[in-house]
Design a protein around this motif. Structure first.
Motif, PDB file in Angstrom:
ATOM      1  N   PRO A 185      46.355  49.895  43.852  1.00 20.67           N
ATOM      2  CA  PRO A 185      45.867  48.538  43.576  1.00 20.67           C
ATOM      3  C   PRO A 185      46.137  48.159  42.126  1.00 20.67           C
ATOM      4  O   PRO A 185      46.129  49.008  41.237  1.00 20.67           O
ATOM      5  CB  PRO A 185      44.360  48.644  43.859  1.00 20.67           C
ATOM      6  CG  PRO A 185      44.035  50.090  43.646  1.00 20.67           C
ATOM      7  CD  PRO A 185      45.254  50.854  44.073  1.00 20.67           C
ATOM      8  N   ASP A 186      46.386  46.890  41.900  1.00 22.74           N
ATOM      9  CA  ASP A 186      46.673  46.393  40.555  1.00 22.74           C
ATOM     10  C   ASP A 186      45.394  45.833  39.946  1.00 22.74           C
ATOM     11  O   ASP A 186      44.923  44.764  40.325  1.00 22.74           O
ATOM     12  CB  ASP A 186      47.757  45.314  40.629  1.00 22.74           C
ATOM     13  CG  ASP A 186      48.131  44.781  39.250  1.00 22.74           C
ATOM     14  OD1 ASP A 186      47.777  45.438  38.249  1.00 22.74           O
ATOM     15  OD2 ASP A 186      48.764  43.709  39.178  1.00 22.74           O
ATOM     16  N   VAL A 187      44.797  46.580  39.022  1.00 26.12           N
ATOM     17  CA  VAL A 187      43.602  46.139  38.298  1.00 26.12           C
ATOM     18  C   VAL A 187      44.059  45.622  36.942  1.00 26.12           C
ATOM     19  O   VAL A 187      44.602  46.375  36.127  1.00 26.12           O
ATOM     20  CB  VAL A 187      42.592  47.286  38.130  1.00 26.12           C
ATOM     21  CG1 VAL A 187      41.376  46.822  37.326  1.00 26.12           C
ATOM     22  CG2 VAL A 187      42.146  47.810  39.498  1.00 26.12           C
ATOM     23  N   PHE A 188      43.853  44.325  36.672  1.00 20.33           N
ATOM     24  CA  PHE A 188      44.404  43.739  35.448  1.00 20.33           C
ATOM     25  C   PHE A 188      43.353  43.147  34.519  1.00 20.33           C
ATOM     26  O   PHE A 188      43.690  42.574  33.483  1.00 20.33           O
ATOM     27  CB  PHE A 188      45.436  42.652  35.796  1.00 20.33           C
ATOM     28  CG  PHE A 188      44.995  41.652  36.820  1.00 20.33           C
ATOM     29  CD1 PHE A 188      44.190  40.583  36.478  1.00 20.33           C
ATOM     30  CD2 PHE A 188      45.393  41.785  38.137  1.00 20.33           C
ATOM     31  CE1 PHE A 188      43.798  39.659  37.413  1.00 20.33           C
ATOM     32  CE2 PHE A 188      45.006  40.868  39.097  1.00 20.33           C
ATOM     33  CZ  PHE A 188      44.201  39.794  38.729  1.00 20.33           C
ATOM     34  N   ALA A 189      42.070  43.281  34.834  1.00 19.07           N
ATOM     35  CA  ALA A 189      41.030  42.795  33.926  1.00 19.07           C
ATOM     36  C   ALA A 189      39.724  43.523  34.215  1.00 19.07           C
ATOM     37  O   ALA A 189      39.439  43.874  35.372  1.00 19.07           O
ATOM     38  CB  ALA A 189      40.846  41.289  34.065  1.00 19.07           C
ATOM     39  N   THR A 190      38.955  43.749  33.174  1.00 21.11           N
ATOM     40  CA  THR A 190      37.621  44.344  33.295  1.00 21.11           C
ATOM     41  C   THR A 190      36.662  43.601  32.378  1.00 21.11           C
ATOM     42  O   THR A 190      37.082  42.860  31.477  1.00 21.11           O
ATOM     43  CB  THR A 190      37.620  45.837  32.915  1.00 21.11           C
ATOM     44  OG1 THR A 190      38.025  45.959  31.538  1.00 21.11           O
ATOM     45  CG2 THR A 190      38.573  46.627  33.800  1.00 21.11           C
ATOM     46  N   GLY A 191      35.394  43.789  32.596  1.00 18.67           N
ATOM     47  CA  GLY A 191      34.400  43.148  31.753  1.00 18.67           C
ATOM     48  C   GLY A 191      33.009  43.471  32.255  1.00 18.67           C
ATOM     49  O   GLY A 191      32.818  44.307  33.148  1.00 18.67           O
ATOM     50  N   THR A 192      32.020  42.818  31.678  1.00 13.62           N
ATOM     51  CA  THR A 192      30.632  42.988  32.118  1.00 13.62           C
ATOM     52  C   THR A 192      30.004  41.615  32.319  1.00 13.62           C
ATOM     53  O   THR A 192      30.318  40.651  31.597  1.00 13.62           O
ATOM     54  CB  THR A 192      29.803  43.784  31.091  1.00 13.62           C
ATOM     55  OG1 THR A 192      29.853  43.112  29.821  1.00 13.62           O
ATOM     56  CG2 THR A 192      30.331  45.198  30.949  1.00 13.62           C
ATOM     57  N   HIS A 193      29.121  41.532  33.282  1.00 13.66           N
ATOM     58  CA  HIS A 193      28.353  40.321  33.559  1.00 13.66           C
ATOM     59  C   HIS A 193      26.898  40.728  33.687  1.00 13.66           C
ATOM     60  O   HIS A 193      26.525  41.473  34.593  1.00 13.66           O
ATOM     61  CB  HIS A 193      28.834  39.650  34.847  1.00 13.66           C
ATOM     62  CG  HIS A 193      27.993  38.477  35.265  1.00 13.66           C
ATOM     63  ND1 HIS A 193      28.059  37.247  34.632  1.00 13.66           N
ATOM     64  CD2 HIS A 193      27.054  38.362  36.250  1.00 13.66           C
ATOM     65  CE1 HIS A 193      27.210  36.421  35.211  1.00 13.66           C
ATOM     66  NE2 HIS A 193      26.588  37.063  36.191  1.00 13.66           N
ATOM     67  N   GLU A 194      26.087  40.265  32.733  1.00 10.45           N
ATOM     68  CA  GLU A 194      24.676  40.661  32.688  1.00 10.45           C
ATOM     69  C   GLU A 194      24.552  42.181  32.691  1.00 10.45           C
ATOM     70  O   GLU A 194      23.756  42.759  33.435  1.00 10.45           O
ATOM     71  CB  GLU A 194      23.903  40.040  33.863  1.00 10.45           C
ATOM     72  CG  GLU A 194      23.873  38.517  33.829  1.00 10.45           C
ATOM     73  CD  GLU A 194      23.149  37.920  35.031  1.00 10.45           C
ATOM     74  OE1 GLU A 194      22.838  38.703  35.968  1.00 10.45           O
ATOM     75  OE2 GLU A 194      22.913  36.707  35.034  1.00 10.45           O
TER      76      GLU A 194
END
Length: 425
Positions: A177-186
């Motif tokens: 799978p192509d994972v191209f962004a990460t981050g956090t939400h709350e």
């Protein structure tokens, strides 16, 4: 404390009267007290019982009270209740808790996560939920996987998310799978990846849409991506049909398969954050995972063997009514002869299936040998039997390990570890 219900009605049941007369005096004698004569006892609904450790007695009783721990208090309470005047009123119904709808228990879906506008929910598991998303500025469509739990240093689910983002970058293959962004939400981590069109392998199997020729193509793709992963020092160790995605259209490089969910992958040469747990699904785990032994590339070969058996023969090689029973079968039971389920199965393929499910990791074939046998089977001139579909299957009864809440995951892992210790003793 034990629950006791008391009372009597007309039409005493002889079996109950005999059982009560035979057992209750012995209880009173053990306590050094005397039990007053019992009045005739009526038929007891199944839902009302006198429970004493290692003993259950059916009694026709109406009133409900709490039994103290001492036998003297038990007999005293029995005497009081038995001597009460008979009542013919119907006992009040037992209040039942109102069920809470599943949707009401889940977290509220946000409308915006980072720069991504959330659309419909595509799927939900024990660790997180997957949504269809659109970038609010560029309009790019993707899929976003959002963790249920925050990244607080103790959350297993959040660690799995971050681990998957790292692992997929280590393996260069079109079936990844192509994972191209990460981050956090709350404080909850999320991954943004390509949105896939197609179905999971388990969906194809359940609706009977997977013929053997197509299954062999999928299995060859899995051999290719696992070979690249193992060369990079990564072991998937959670291989199952739920994690295999079959695309509607083939990739430009020819593959039509994506191997998903790398969050529980084991990286050779690094400390295992899931040490002491069964990081996988019990229907597909290798014996060494049950025993807590070292994980090697042969671990994936065993899971691939279970998956191959399911795809080509229409059923799993091992089944159990409980998790402990299933673990025992992985450790000790021999798989059924493939020829019993596919009469015309090529002999090399039947031998391969048995070898992939060997209990000892060193006795299993290599991925190259598995791929060569599958290719040879596919390219045989007489492949008419491969075009025959398999019957729709029921979903495996044992639920995935570590796909529930962290508390449930830890409890199950400890239970299986204890069972494995008993099996070895």
């Amino acid at each position: 404390m034990h629950e006791l219900t008391a009372g009597s009605r007309r039409g005493a049941n002889r079996r109950t009267r005999r059982a009560t007369a035979a057992i209750l005096p012995s209880i009173a004698a053990a306590a050094g007290t005397k039990l007053p004569p019992l009045t005739p006892l009526a038929r007891l609904p199944r839902s009302r019982r006198l429970s004493i450790p290692r003993l259950v007695i059916d009694l026709p009783l109406e009133l409900t009270t709490t039994v103290p721990e001492s036998f003297e208090d038990v007999t005293s309470e029995l005497s009081r209740l038995i001597e009460r005047p008979r009542r013919h009123t119907t006992p009040p119904p037992i209040p039942r808790p109102t069920p809470v709808p599943m949707r009401a228990r889940t977290q509220t879906q946000p409308s915006l996560v980072g720069d991504w506008q959330l659309g419909c929910e595509l799927g939900r598991g024990g660790m997180g939920a997957v949504y269809a998303v659109t970038h609010r500025e560029f309009g790019k469509r993707a899929a976003l996987k959002l963790s249920h739990t925050p990244l607080d240093g103790t959350s297993l689910g959040a660690k799995v998310f971050l681990r998957e983002a790292r692992v997929v970058q280590l393996i260069d293959h079109p079936s990844m799978p192509d994972v191209f962004a990460t981050g956090t939400h709350e404080d909850r981590p999320y991954l943004v990846m390509e949105r896939l069109r197609g179905e999971t392998l388990i969906q194809l199997i359940e609706r009977g849409a997977l013929d053997r020729r197509r299954a062999i193509d999928v299995l060859i793709d899995l051999c290719d991506v696992l070979a690249v992963a193992h060369e990079a020092g990564v072991i998937h160790r959670d291989l199952k049909p739920d994690n295999v995605f079959v695309l509607e259209q083939a990739h430009p490089l020819g593959t039509r398969t994506k191997l998903l969910d790398w969050g529980f992958a084991h990286l050779l040469g690094e400390d295992d954050p899931f040490h002491g747990m069964i990081a996988g699904t019990l229907s597909y785990v290798a014996p060494e995972q049950v025993l807590g032994a070292p994980i090697t590339p042969a671990t994936d070969l065993y899971s691939l063997g279970v998956l191959t058996y399911l795809c080509l023969l229409g059923q799993s090689p091992f089944a159990g009514t409980t998790g402990v029973d299933l673990a025992r079968r992985h450790l000790h039971a021999a798989p059924p002869d493939p020829a019993l389920l596919w009469r015309d199965i090529p002999k090399p393929l039947a031998q391969l299936l048995i070898a992939m499910l060997a209990k000892e990791p060193l006795c299993r074939p290599t991925l190259e040998e598995v791929r060569a046998t599958l290719v040879a089977t596919r390219t045989r001139r007489r492949l008419f039997t491969l075009r025959q579909g398999i019957e729709p299957l029921a979903r495996p009864s044992v639920a995935p390990i570590l796909r529930r809440t962290l508390g449930a995951a830890t409890a199950i892992a400890c239970a299986i570890a204890g069972a494995a210790a008993m099996l070895l003793s």
